[in-house]
Design an enzyme around this catalytic site. Structure first.
Site, PDB file in Angstrom:
ATOM      1  N   GLU A  99      -9.011  -6.766  -5.324  1.00 21.88           N
ATOM      2  CA  GLU A  99      -8.548  -7.359  -4.066  1.00 21.88           C
ATOM      3  C   GLU A  99      -9.034  -8.796  -3.954  1.00 21.88           C
ATOM      4  OE1 GLU A  99      -9.761  -4.902  -0.772  1.00 21.88           O
ATOM      5  OE2 GLU A  99      -9.092  -3.074  -1.777  1.00 21.88           O
ATOM      6  N   GLU A 134     -17.336  -7.423  -2.748  1.00 21.52           N
ATOM      7  CA  GLU A 134     -17.436  -5.952  -2.671  1.00 21.52           C
ATOM      8  C   GLU A 134     -17.387  -5.365  -4.081  1.00 21.52           C
ATOM      9  OE1 GLU A 134     -14.458  -4.308  -0.019  1.00 21.52           O
ATOM     10  OE2 GLU A 134     -14.370  -2.444  -1.152  1.00 21.52           O
ATOM     11  N   HIS A 192      -4.514  -1.326  -8.279  1.00 21.21           N
ATOM     12  CA  HIS A 192      -3.562  -1.484  -7.159  1.00 21.21           C
ATOM     13  C   HIS A 192      -2.389  -2.383  -7.526  1.00 21.21           C
ATOM     14  CE1 HIS A 192      -6.781  -0.583  -3.839  1.00 21.21           C
ATOM     15  NE2 HIS A 192      -6.532   0.435  -4.624  1.00 21.21           N
ATOM     16  N   ASP A 211     -12.838  -7.921  -3.691  1.00 15.66           N
ATOM     17  CA  ASP A 211     -13.292  -6.572  -4.010  1.00 15.66           C
ATOM     18  C   ASP A 211     -13.002  -6.411  -5.496  1.00 15.66           C
ATOM     19  OD1 ASP A 211     -13.853  -3.955  -4.429  1.00 15.66           O
ATOM     20  OD2 ASP A 211     -12.341  -3.139  -3.069  1.00 15.66           O
TER      21      ASP A 211
HETATM   22  P1  PGA Z   1      -8.794   2.651  -2.730  1.00 15.29           P
HETATM   23  O1  PGA Z   1      -9.091   1.115  -2.676  1.00 15.29           O
HETATM   24  O2  PGA Z   1      -8.312   3.090  -1.422  1.00 15.29           O
HETATM   25  O3  PGA Z   1      -7.743   2.780  -3.819  1.00 15.29           O
HETATM   26  O4  PGA Z   1     -10.086   3.317  -3.124  1.00 15.29           O
HETATM   27  C1  PGA Z   1      -9.638   0.462  -1.575  1.00 15.29           C
HETATM   28  C2  PGA Z   1     -10.964  -0.196  -1.920  1.00 15.29           C
HETATM   29  O5  PGA Z   1     -11.476  -0.055  -3.039  1.00 15.29           O
HETATM   30  O6  PGA Z   1     -11.527  -0.840  -1.052  1.00 15.29           O
HETATM   31 ZN    ZN Z   2     -13.348  -1.295  -2.529  1.00 14.80          ZN
END
Ligand code: PGA
Ligand code: ZN
Length: 419
Positions: free
Chosen positions: A169, A290, A160, A247
């Site tokens: 995250e 997570e 991301h 996460d």
């Molecule tokens: P994604 O990421 O929407 O790219 O899968 C969100 C997450 O992993 O929580």
């Molecule tokens: Zn996730």
């Protein structure tokens, strides 16, 4: 009682500039429901299929015209004339017609957009706010409706954040005792304190897919230190007013049974990585973890749960993929204490509700989550309140597609006061 009269779908763009589906459902009494569906970037292998055209001449193969074609040619004749308030029947018919374990024939994107548009139209027809309408499909308990605690993703790493750091995250989570509107305000205070902290370290405050900052750092621990600095600047006590979460999305740094993160010079076993998380918890009060390990590392997950679940919520996202079979396996293996619910990982409202119910029965915390490739659709905010989710995860408190959900929760919070 209103029946499904018309279904139409079209291709629109999500927040990443990739095509997705927007579906409109019109009922016999004129009520209209419009729904668009998100896409993930770090997609787990147990998720239902987000069907793309794979035509390299359009949108790098990401077009969704085939899925839209199925809505018009297959789902419309299947569903026209059905009672819109019978969500079970609507969703069941689509599940049976697709008849694959992962909705690869019609596409979970096509099916979910119809499922949600039907629910929205039917709520309109019943003159009910969507969260109260959806509540009708949830097994009753006496607990009053409340707004789930928001988890704000303020640093974006992994896929991301352009690979700036390994963990995907870095979350801040206000104390659950706080009122939602106050939590949202505190979230923005920390977000802007973090911007200052990042800039004062001569780093870039550009952002990643979910609105969190994405500075180039030499370790994941440096990201945590920056957040700690921001919390102090915002006069918040870590582990009291505000907690930290991660996460890790560990699939993305897992290869041949080993993990690789830039905090360490050698590859790590699951055990080594768990020790690292333990250290993070001791230093930073890690309330939430997570996908700390990869989706097939069951032995690692069992050990992670056994080692850390007393202090830290051990949450499965890619591990479970909102799939009832995966959740039941995770429960029987004692691998987690919380589960991510993303309706587009499974493809219908009916199945998403069933997975929430299964999680609750097992005593797990429920975390309703957006995707990195979101649209401005705010359905998941209503869904989260309806299922009495413990937490929501909608990204940073910035960018239209993220604040659409946070703002919808503000509106629900004021509606709850007058109930
Ligand atoms: P994604 O990421 O929407 O790219 O899968 C969100 C997450 O992993 O929580
Ligand atoms: Zn996730």
């Amino acid at each position: 009682m209103a029946k499904i009269k018309q279904i139409s779908a079209r291709e629109i763009l999500n927040a990443k500039g990739e095509p997705t589906i927007e579906t409109t459902v019109i009922l016999s009494d004129g009520a209209v429901g419009i729904a668009s569906v998100p896409s993930g970037t770090s997609v787990g292998k147990y998720e239902a299929v987000d069907l793309k055209d794979n035509d390299p001449k359009r949108f790098n193969g990401n077009g969704v015209l085939n899925a839209i074609g199925s809505i018009h040619k297959v789902l419309t004749p299947l569903l026209t004339g059905l009672e819109a308030s019978n969500q079970q029947q609507v969703d069941k018919k689509m599940i049976e017609l697709d008849a694959t374990p992962n909705k690869s024939k019609i596409g979970a994107n096509a099916i979910l957009s119809v499922s949600i548009a039907v629910a929205k139209a039917s709520a309109r027809s019943a003159v009910l706010p969507l969260f109260l309408y959806l509540r009708e499909f949830v097994k009753k308990d006496d607990a009053p409706l409340k707004i789930p605690t928001p988890c704000f993703n303020i640093i974006n790493g992994g896929v991301h954040g352009g690979g700036s750091i390994d963990f995907q995250e870095f979350l801040i989570i206000p104390a659950t005792s706080k009122k939602y509107s106050e939590s949202l305000q505190l979230g923005t205070n920390v977000y802007f304190a973090l911007k200052k902290a990042i800039e004062s370290n001569n780093l870039s405050s550009l952002i990643g897919y979910e609105g969190g900052f994405s500075p180039k750092l030499s370790s994941n621990q440096d990201a945590l230190l920056l957040i700690k600095q921001a919390l102090e600047a915002a006069n918040l006590r870590v582990g009291f007013d505000m907690f930290l979460g991660l996460d890790a999305a560990a699939n993305n740094f897992y290869n041949e049974n080993k993990y690789m993160i830039r905090d360490k010079s050698t590859t790590l076993t699951s055990k080594d990585l768990i020790m690292f998380y333990k250290m993070v918890n001791e230093q930073f009060h890690l309330l939430y973890l997570e996908d700390g390990l990869a989706e097939d590392d069951w032995e690692g997950w069992k050990e992670l749960y056994a080692t850390m679940s007393q202090q830290t919520l051990i949450v499965g996202d890619d591990l479970v993929a909102t799939n009832p079979f995966r959740l039941s396996e995770a429960i029987s293996k004692s691998a987690l204490s919380g589960v991510i619910i993303k309706p587009n990982q499974i493809g219908t409202i009916l199945e998403s509700l069933a997975v929430c119910e299964m999680a609750k029965q097992a005593g797990l915390k429920v975390v309703v989550s957006h995707r990195s490739g979101e649209t401005n659709d705010d359905f998941i905010a209503d869904f989260a309140v309806a299922v009495s989710a413990d937490y929501v995860k909608f990204g940073a408190p910035v960018r239209g597609e993220r604040v659409a959900k946070y703002n919808r929760l503000l509106s629900i919070e004021s509606q709850l006061k007058s109930l």
